[in-house]
Scaffold this motif. Structure first.
Motif, mmCIF file in Angstrom:
data_model
loop_
_atom_site.group_PDB
_atom_site.id
_atom_site.type_symbol
_atom_site.label_atom_id
_atom_site.label_comp_id
_atom_site.label_asym_id
_atom_site.label_seq_id
_atom_site.Cartn_x
_atom_site.Cartn_y
_atom_site.Cartn_z
ATOM 1 N N SER A 32 0.949 -1.216 -0.135
ATOM 2 C CA SER A 32 0.216 0.121 -0.039
ATOM 3 C C SER A 32 0.886 1.254 -0.049
ATOM 4 O O SER A 32 1.907 1.176 0.576
ATOM 5 N N ASN A 33 0.559 2.375 -0.707
ATOM 6 C CA ASN A 33 1.083 3.677 -0.776
ATOM 7 C C ASN A 33 2.224 3.360 -1.558
ATOM 8 O O ASN A 33 3.208 4.452 -1.653
ATOM 9 N N GLY A 35 2.498 3.818 -4.538
ATOM 10 C CA GLY A 35 2.454 4.576 -5.867
ATOM 11 C C GLY A 35 2.120 3.866 -6.935
ATOM 12 O O GLY A 35 1.922 4.374 -8.085
ATOM 13 N N LYS A 36 1.273 2.871 -6.974
ATOM 14 C CA LYS A 36 0.658 1.911 -7.957
ATOM 15 C C LYS A 36 -0.531 2.683 -8.559
ATOM 16 O O LYS A 36 -0.320 2.716 -9.771
ATOM 17 N N SER A 37 -1.312 3.409 -7.907
ATOM 18 C CA SER A 37 -2.319 4.127 -8.585
ATOM 19 C C SER A 37 -1.630 5.283 -9.651
ATOM 20 O O SER A 37 -2.169 5.278 -10.689
ATOM 21 N N SER A 38 -0.797 5.942 -8.792
ATOM 22 C CA SER A 38 -0.048 6.922 -9.658
ATOM 23 C C SER A 38 0.475 6.422 -11.086
ATOM 24 O O SER A 38 0.606 6.948 -12.076
ATOM 25 N N THR A 52 -5.994 7.449 -6.771
ATOM 26 C CA THR A 52 -5.005 7.424 -5.747
ATOM 27 C C THR A 52 -5.651 7.829 -4.417
ATOM 28 O O THR A 52 -6.490 8.675 -4.697
ATOM 29 N N SER A 53 -5.142 7.267 -3.523
ATOM 30 C CA SER A 53 -5.828 7.392 -2.223
ATOM 31 C C SER A 53 -4.878 7.820 -1.098
ATOM 32 O O SER A 53 -3.743 7.077 -0.972
ATOM 33 N N LYS A 143 8.872 6.030 -7.535
ATOM 34 C CA LYS A 143 9.268 7.276 -6.914
ATOM 35 C C LYS A 143 10.733 7.797 -6.828
ATOM 36 O O LYS A 143 11.464 8.117 -6.035
ATOM 37 N N ASP A 145 12.121 9.767 -8.500
ATOM 38 C CA ASP A 145 12.380 11.342 -8.525
ATOM 39 C C ASP A 145 12.906 11.457 -6.927
ATOM 40 O O ASP A 145 13.574 12.802 -6.652
ATOM 41 N N LYS A 146 12.660 10.884 -5.943
ATOM 42 C CA LYS A 146 12.966 11.229 -4.655
ATOM 43 C C LYS A 146 14.613 10.948 -4.312
ATOM 44 O O LYS A 146 14.824 11.367 -3.239
ATOM 45 N N SER A 177 9.090 7.082 -12.101
ATOM 46 C CA SER A 177 8.657 8.107 -11.184
ATOM 47 C C SER A 177 7.347 8.787 -12.004
ATOM 48 O O SER A 177 7.426 9.282 -13.024
ATOM 49 N N SER A 178 6.234 8.637 -11.152
ATOM 50 C CA SER A 178 4.990 9.302 -11.703
ATOM 51 C C SER A 178 5.050 10.631 -11.834
ATOM 52 O O SER A 178 4.231 11.345 -12.700
ATOM 53 N N SER A 179 5.734 11.190 -10.844
ATOM 54 C CA SER A 179 5.651 12.523 -10.613
ATOM 55 C C SER A 179 6.550 13.101 -11.869
ATOM 56 O O SER A 179 6.135 14.353 -12.227
HETATM 57 P P1 GDP Z 1 -1.143 3.359 -4.122
HETATM 58 O O1 GDP Z 1 -1.490 3.200 -2.637
HETATM 59 O O2 GDP Z 1 0.415 2.528 -4.149
HETATM 60 O O3 GDP Z 1 -1.987 3.394 -5.324
HETATM 61 O O4 GDP Z 1 0.075 4.618 -4.219
HETATM 62 P P2 GDP Z 1 -0.561 6.178 -4.671
HETATM 63 O O5 GDP Z 1 -0.202 6.154 -6.185
HETATM 64 O O6 GDP Z 1 -2.059 6.519 -4.126
HETATM 65 O O7 GDP Z 1 0.423 7.117 -4.160
HETATM 66 C C1 GDP Z 1 0.876 6.944 -2.827
HETATM 67 C C2 GDP Z 1 1.444 8.168 -2.292
HETATM 68 O O8 GDP Z 1 2.980 8.326 -3.003
HETATM 69 C C3 GDP Z 1 0.817 9.565 -2.777
HETATM 70 O O9 GDP Z 1 0.934 10.721 -1.950
HETATM 71 C C4 GDP Z 1 1.525 10.003 -4.150
HETATM 72 O O10 GDP Z 1 1.420 11.250 -4.414
HETATM 73 C C5 GDP Z 1 2.922 9.713 -3.874
HETATM 74 N N1 GDP Z 1 3.598 9.341 -4.953
HETATM 75 C C6 GDP Z 1 3.185 8.229 -5.887
HETATM 76 N N2 GDP Z 1 4.028 8.160 -7.047
HETATM 77 C C7 GDP Z 1 5.167 9.003 -6.793
HETATM 78 C C8 GDP Z 1 6.385 9.451 -7.500
HETATM 79 O O11 GDP Z 1 6.608 8.754 -8.422
HETATM 80 N N3 GDP Z 1 7.055 10.258 -6.777
HETATM 81 C C9 GDP Z 1 6.583 10.818 -5.746
HETATM 82 N N4 GDP Z 1 7.593 11.727 -5.230
HETATM 83 N N5 GDP Z 1 5.419 10.431 -5.036
HETATM 84 C C10 GDP Z 1 4.796 9.652 -5.644
#
Ligand code: GDP
Length: 201
Positions: A32-33, A35-38, A52-53, A143, A145-146, A177-179
């Motif tokens: 969870s979290n 970054g799968k949805s992104s 994205t949640s 992620k 980009d981090k 990196s989705s961002s």
């Molecule tokens: P999921 O729970 O796996 O579907 O994750 P989300 O896509 O909802 O992302 C979880 C958190 O990580 C959110 O706050 C996003 O904005 C952040 N996030 C997702 N992808 C990236 C990324 O590529 N870079 C950065 N810096 N943050 C990201």
């Protein structure tokens, strides 16, 4: 691969109710979290195809999306969220196990891991399980980009060192990196090549 269409098809918790058509399917899974949805939104160039949640652990369903009318992108629930109850974890394990064991259309899984963290047992155990069950997978590091390039290299090296203790080769992997819109073309090309290979064979 250009994404011309991306449609939500269905959500369910029972693998027997997943779409019956025999078109290739690719499953995305990770903590969870992670970054799968992104990532799914980036890959499909849609702002909110996958939601994205801020509420990890809430999306406990198998979600099918039809891409370009030719393959399914499957968004599986995130694992390893501490606040989910034990019984919810068991249910999750059962239907994920069933999904991977019975879904003949599955061509490959993508296991997402956050590039910032050291290899985590839960991800390693899951990859091990996929391997033992003969399910092809690639790793998608999210992620990116981090971290600075050197740190990315180091973290991937850590993964290689651990995985090569049990695997003959490092699984195929992608840095994304989705961002910053990084890695999209590579993942889509990989899927496209697999889809084309299947048409030939
Ligand atoms: P999921 O729970 O796996 O579907 O994750 P989300 O896509 O909802 O992302 C979880 C958190 O990580 C959110 O706050 C996003 O904005 C952040 N996030 C997702 N992808 C990236 C990324 O590529 N870079 C950065 N810096 N943050 C990201």
């Amino acid at each position: 691969m250009e994404i011309k269409s991306a449609e939500f098809v269905m959500s369910n918790s029972d693998v027997a109710k997943c779409p019956k058509n025999l078109i290739p399917e690719y499953a995305f899974i990770g903590r969870s979290n992670v970054g799968k949805s992104s990532l799914i939104n980036m890959l499909t160039s849609r702002k909110s195809l996958a939601k994205t949640s801020g509420r990890p652990g809430k999306t406990q369903l198998i979600n099918h999306f039809l891409i370009n009318n030719s393959w399914y992108l499957v968004d599986l629930p995130g694992y390893g969220y501490a606040k989910v109850s034990k019984s919810a974890k068991k249910t999750f394990q059962k239907f994920i196990t069933q999904y991977f064991s019975f879904r003949e259309q599955l061509v490959s899984a993508f296991v997402l891991v956050d590039i910032r963290h050291k290899p985590q047992p839960i991800d390693l155990e899951f990859m091990q399980w996929l391997g033992e069950n003969g399910i092809p997978f690639s790793i998608i590091f999210t992620k990116a980009d981090k971290l600075r390039p050197k740190a990315i290299e180091n973290h991937i090296e850590d993964y290689k060192n651990i995985l090569l203790e049990t695997w003959e080769e490092m699984p195929n992997y992608f840095i994304t990196s989705s961002s910053k819109d990084i890695g999209k073309e590579n993942v889509l090309k990989y899927i496209d090549d697999l889809n084309n290979n299947m048409k030939i064979n």
